[in-house]
Design an enzyme around this catalytic site. Structure first.
Site, PDB file in Angstrom:
ATOM      1  N   GLU A  54      25.395  44.723  41.465  1.00  0.00           N
ATOM      2  CA  GLU A  54      24.633  45.083  40.265  1.00  0.00           C
ATOM      3  C   GLU A  54      23.246  45.594  40.675  1.00  0.00           C
ATOM      4  O   GLU A  54      22.580  44.989  41.516  1.00  0.00           O
ATOM      5  CB  GLU A  54      24.492  43.846  39.362  1.00  0.00           C
ATOM      6  CG  GLU A  54      24.028  44.195  37.976  1.00  0.00           C
ATOM      7  CD  GLU A  54      24.257  43.030  37.008  1.00  0.00           C
ATOM      8  OE1 GLU A  54      24.364  41.883  37.452  1.00  0.00           O
ATOM      9  OE2 GLU A  54      24.310  43.307  35.792  1.00  0.00           O
ATOM     10  N   THR A  97      39.280  41.242  36.009  1.00  0.00           N
ATOM     11  CA  THR A  97      40.194  40.967  34.892  1.00  0.00           C
ATOM     12  C   THR A  97      39.717  41.688  33.617  1.00  0.00           C
ATOM     13  O   THR A  97      38.744  42.418  33.636  1.00  0.00           O
ATOM     14  CB  THR A  97      40.267  39.455  34.664  1.00  0.00           C
ATOM     15  OG1 THR A  97      38.933  38.945  34.619  1.00  0.00           O
ATOM     16  CG2 THR A  97      41.029  38.773  35.767  1.00  0.00           C
ATOM     17  N   ASN A 124      45.981  39.102  39.842  1.00  0.00           N
ATOM     18  CA  ASN A 124      46.001  38.090  40.895  1.00  0.00           C
ATOM     19  C   ASN A 124      46.603  38.683  42.164  1.00  0.00           C
ATOM     20  O   ASN A 124      47.691  39.248  42.125  1.00  0.00           O
ATOM     21  CB  ASN A 124      46.818  36.865  40.443  1.00  0.00           C
ATOM     22  CG  ASN A 124      46.404  35.627  41.197  1.00  0.00           C
ATOM     23  OD1 ASN A 124      46.340  35.641  42.423  1.00  0.00           O
ATOM     24  ND2 ASN A 124      46.113  34.567  40.473  1.00  0.00           N
ATOM     25  N   HIS A 152      40.386  26.522  36.318  1.00  0.00           N
ATOM     26  CA  HIS A 152      39.498  27.295  37.195  1.00  0.00           C
ATOM     27  C   HIS A 152      38.144  26.635  37.386  1.00  0.00           C
ATOM     28  O   HIS A 152      37.751  25.759  36.611  1.00  0.00           O
ATOM     29  CB  HIS A 152      39.273  28.699  36.616  1.00  0.00           C
ATOM     30  CG  HIS A 152      40.406  29.635  36.869  1.00  0.00           C
ATOM     31  ND1 HIS A 152      41.522  29.685  36.058  1.00  0.00           N
ATOM     32  CD2 HIS A 152      40.612  30.551  37.849  1.00  0.00           C
ATOM     33  CE1 HIS A 152      42.358  30.597  36.537  1.00  0.00           C
ATOM     34  NE2 HIS A 152      41.835  31.133  37.619  1.00  0.00           N
ATOM     35  N   LYS A 156      33.718  30.725  36.025  1.00  0.00           N
ATOM     36  CA  LYS A 156      34.583  31.863  35.683  1.00  0.00           C
ATOM     37  C   LYS A 156      34.095  32.501  34.383  1.00  0.00           C
ATOM     38  O   LYS A 156      33.798  31.811  33.415  1.00  0.00           O
ATOM     39  CB  LYS A 156      36.034  31.381  35.535  1.00  0.00           C
ATOM     40  CG  LYS A 156      36.995  32.509  35.235  1.00  0.00           C
ATOM     41  CD  LYS A 156      38.418  32.115  35.519  1.00  0.00           C
ATOM     42  CE  LYS A 156      39.393  33.208  35.075  1.00  0.00           C
ATOM     43  NZ  LYS A 156      39.101  34.526  35.663  1.00  0.00           N
ATOM     44  N   GLY A 162      43.040  36.213  33.582  1.00  0.00           N
ATOM     45  CA  GLY A 162      43.888  37.411  33.551  1.00  0.00           C
ATOM     46  C   GLY A 162      45.307  37.075  33.978  1.00  0.00           C
ATOM     47  O   GLY A 162      46.283  37.609  33.430  1.00  0.00           O
TER      48      GLY A 162
HETATM   49  N1  LIG Z   1      42.778  39.654  40.994  1.00  0.00           N
HETATM   50  C1  LIG Z   1      42.477  38.527  41.672  1.00  0.00           C
HETATM   51  O1  LIG Z   1      43.240  38.081  42.560  1.00  0.00           O
HETATM   52  C2  LIG Z   1      41.196  37.824  41.366  1.00  0.00           C
HETATM   53  C3  LIG Z   1      40.403  38.283  40.362  1.00  0.00           C
HETATM   54  N2  LIG Z   1      39.200  37.715  40.110  1.00  0.00           N
HETATM   55  C4  LIG Z   1      38.392  38.372  39.096  1.00  0.00           C
HETATM   56  O2  LIG Z   1      37.378  39.133  39.766  1.00  0.00           O
HETATM   57  C5  LIG Z   1      36.221  39.206  38.951  1.00  0.00           C
HETATM   58  C6  LIG Z   1      35.015  38.720  39.749  1.00  0.00           C
HETATM   59  O3  LIG Z   1      35.158  37.352  40.052  1.00  0.00           O
HETATM   60  P1  LIG Z   1      34.059  36.589  40.945  1.00  0.00           P
HETATM   61  O4  LIG Z   1      33.936  37.249  42.260  1.00  0.00           O
HETATM   62  O5  LIG Z   1      34.395  35.148  40.872  1.00  0.00           O
HETATM   63  O6  LIG Z   1      32.736  36.859  40.074  1.00  0.00           O
HETATM   64  P2  LIG Z   1      31.221  36.874  40.561  1.00  0.00           P
HETATM   65  O7  LIG Z   1      30.392  36.748  39.340  1.00  0.00           O
HETATM   66  O8  LIG Z   1      31.029  35.911  41.683  1.00  0.00           O
HETATM   67  O9  LIG Z   1      31.055  38.355  41.170  1.00  0.00           O
HETATM   68  C7  LIG Z   1      30.925  39.499  40.418  1.00  0.00           C
HETATM   69  C8  LIG Z   1      29.903  40.383  41.127  1.00  0.00           C
HETATM   70  O10 LIG Z   1      29.875  41.645  40.492  1.00  0.00           O
HETATM   71  C9  LIG Z   1      28.522  42.061  40.474  1.00  0.00           C
HETATM   72  N3  LIG Z   1      28.351  43.142  39.499  1.00  0.00           N
HETATM   73  C10 LIG Z   1      28.109  43.055  38.168  1.00  0.00           C
HETATM   74  N4  LIG Z   1      28.008  44.276  37.640  1.00  0.00           N
HETATM   75  C11 LIG Z   1      28.200  45.160  38.652  1.00  0.00           C
HETATM   76  C12 LIG Z   1      28.224  46.574  38.727  1.00  0.00           C
HETATM   77  N5  LIG Z   1      28.044  47.325  37.646  1.00  0.00           N
HETATM   78  N6  LIG Z   1      28.468  47.146  39.924  1.00  0.00           N
HETATM   79  C13 LIG Z   1      28.659  46.400  41.026  1.00  0.00           C
HETATM   80  N7  LIG Z   1      28.636  45.047  41.023  1.00  0.00           N
HETATM   81  C14 LIG Z   1      28.410  44.443  39.842  1.00  0.00           C
HETATM   82  C15 LIG Z   1      27.745  40.779  40.150  1.00  0.00           C
HETATM   83  O11 LIG Z   1      26.369  40.902  40.446  1.00  0.00           O
HETATM   84  C16 LIG Z   1      28.466  39.798  41.061  1.00  0.00           C
HETATM   85  O12 LIG Z   1      27.896  39.768  42.352  1.00  0.00           O
HETATM   86  C17 LIG Z   1      36.536  38.382  37.692  1.00  0.00           C
HETATM   87  O13 LIG Z   1      37.023  39.242  36.692  1.00  0.00           O
HETATM   88  C18 LIG Z   1      37.638  37.450  38.182  1.00  0.00           C
HETATM   89  O14 LIG Z   1      38.450  36.983  37.133  1.00  0.00           O
HETATM   90  C19 LIG Z   1      38.763  36.643  40.825  1.00  0.00           C
HETATM   91  C20 LIG Z   1      39.534  36.104  41.804  1.00  0.00           C
HETATM   92  C21 LIG Z   1      40.815  36.651  42.169  1.00  0.00           C
HETATM   93  O1  LIG Z   2      37.873  34.271  38.210  1.00  0.00           O
HETATM   94  C1  LIG Z   2      38.653  33.770  39.056  1.00  0.00           C
HETATM   95  O2  LIG Z   2      38.289  32.922  39.882  1.00  0.00           O
HETATM   96  C2  LIG Z   2      40.052  34.230  39.088  1.00  0.00           C
HETATM   97  N1  LIG Z   2      40.393  35.225  38.320  1.00  0.00           N
HETATM   98  C3  LIG Z   2      41.678  35.805  38.214  1.00  0.00           C
HETATM   99  C4  LIG Z   2      42.249  35.589  36.839  1.00  0.00           C
HETATM  100  O3  LIG Z   2      41.488  35.580  35.851  1.00  0.00           O
HETATM  101  O4  LIG Z   2      43.459  35.439  36.711  1.00  0.00           O
HETATM  102  C5  LIG Z   2      42.599  35.383  39.337  1.00  0.00           C
HETATM  103  C6  LIG Z   2      42.460  33.963  39.746  1.00  0.00           C
HETATM  104  O5  LIG Z   2      42.973  33.166  38.748  1.00  0.00           O
HETATM  105  C7  LIG Z   2      40.992  33.614  40.043  1.00  0.00           C
END
Ligand SMILES: NC(=O)C1=CN([C@@H]2O[C@H](COP(=O)(O)OP(=O)(O)OC[C@H]3O[C@@H](n4cnc5c(N)ncnc54)[C@H](O)[C@@H]3O)[C@@H](O)[C@H]2O)C=CC1
Ligand SMILES: O=C(O)C1=N[C@H](C(=O)O)C[C@H](O)C1
Length: 266
Positions: A54, A97, A124, A152, A156, A162
């Protein structure tokens, strides 16, 4: 890692293709972004060329020559990020998500004039979580009752997860295909929310608890028996094999891919 003009790759192949895939990470200072940066740096066939969080300049990923961008940001900014990458012919691996059918259709529309660009959107990347979704789909038609509990870490941003939303939609579709009516539901909850959220007819309950990372249970019930499917991510390292697979493959899969299942041969 540079954010300016990319330096020539000393290991460039004779055909001019870089031997390592140049990768940019969006959300690079977040919980997932930090882990992705580590994983990309540790992979011999990938090169981290841009880290954006960000307040940073999104153009850095294009200026640095990223061929693939990994996005773990926030549901409210991810669409702008994808739009930018598609416009700049950069493949996207999206873990953020917040995708419903409308958002997915919008991304597919953006990709129409860009036949060589690939976007993978997966709620995921954990192999166990992907398998759990598949097992739940398989089992769905045998059980009149199904509910989902996702658990979680307390920071979160979204609820339900998601993964839980996608699992509910997949289970609901499998039930419909099998001609099952919606699960029986005691709708007389004394307190609003006591029966969870309704996702496509499936009750989804979200727990937020210090000490947890990412966990999900799918509970299924029939006369005299229950089946519980559970997956636990104890560490964000669990998502990295799936993320790296997507980074390596997305350039070979133009268009929109939802979920990592097809990359795993499922
Ligand atoms: N698909 C998967 O396997 C997984 C998905 N997630 C998802 O990933 C997303 C992030 O999760 P976390 O890392 O825990 O969150 P977090 O809050 O730790 O990280 C998000 C980062 O994005 C940054 N950010 C915000 N706006 C931005 C922009 N415009 N450009 C660049 N960076 C920006 C924030 O400053 C922060 O550092 C959530 O939607 C979560 O649900 C999380 C874990 C696994
Ligand atoms: O925010 C998380 O931590 C995670 N986000 C993803 C989700 O919303 O399903 C994947 C995983 O559950 C971790």
């Amino acid at each position: 890692m540079t954010t300016g003009t990319p330096a020539p790759d000393p290991q460039a192949r004779a055909d001019g293709e870089p031997s390592r895939i140049p990768v940019g990470v969006l959300g690079a200072r977040g919980r997932m972004g930090t882990e992705v940066v580590k994983a990309v740096n540790a992979a011999e066939d990938l090169e981290l060329v841009a880290m954006v969080d960000e307040g940073d300049w999104l153009f850095n990923v294009a200026d640095a020559g990223a061929q693939v961008v990994v996005d773990f940001t926030r549901p409210d900014v991810v669409m702008d990020n994808i739009r930018f990458c598609v416009d700049h012919d950069i493949h996207c691996v999206v873990g953020t998500t917040g995708f419903d059918e409308q958002r997915l259709a919008t991304v597919a529309e953006w990709l129409e004039p860009k036949p060589s660009v690939g976007v993978v959107i997966a709620p995921n990347f954990g192999i166990g979580a992907i398998l759990l979704m598949r097992f739940a789909q398989e089992a769905a038609r045998f059980f009149p009752s199904t509910e989902i509990v996702e658990l979680h870490h307390p920071n979160k941003v979204d609820a339900p997860s998601g993964t839980a939303a996608r699992t509910a939609r997949l289970v609901a579709a499998a039930r419909r295909d099998a001609g099952l009516p919606p699960p029986p539901d005691a709708t007389t909850d004394a307190l609003p929310g006591a029966r969870g959220a309704d996702v496509d007819g499936i009750a989804v309950h979200a727990v937020r608890l210090t000490g947890l990372v990412a966990h999900q249970e799918v509970l299924m019930g029939a006369a005299g028996e229950t089946l519980t499917l559970r997956h636990d991510s104890y560490d964000r390292a669990s998502f990295m094999p799936g993320v790296l697979l997507a980074v390596r493959e997305v350039g070979r899969r133009p268009g929109l891919t939802v979920g990592l299942e097809s990359f795993l041969g499922l």
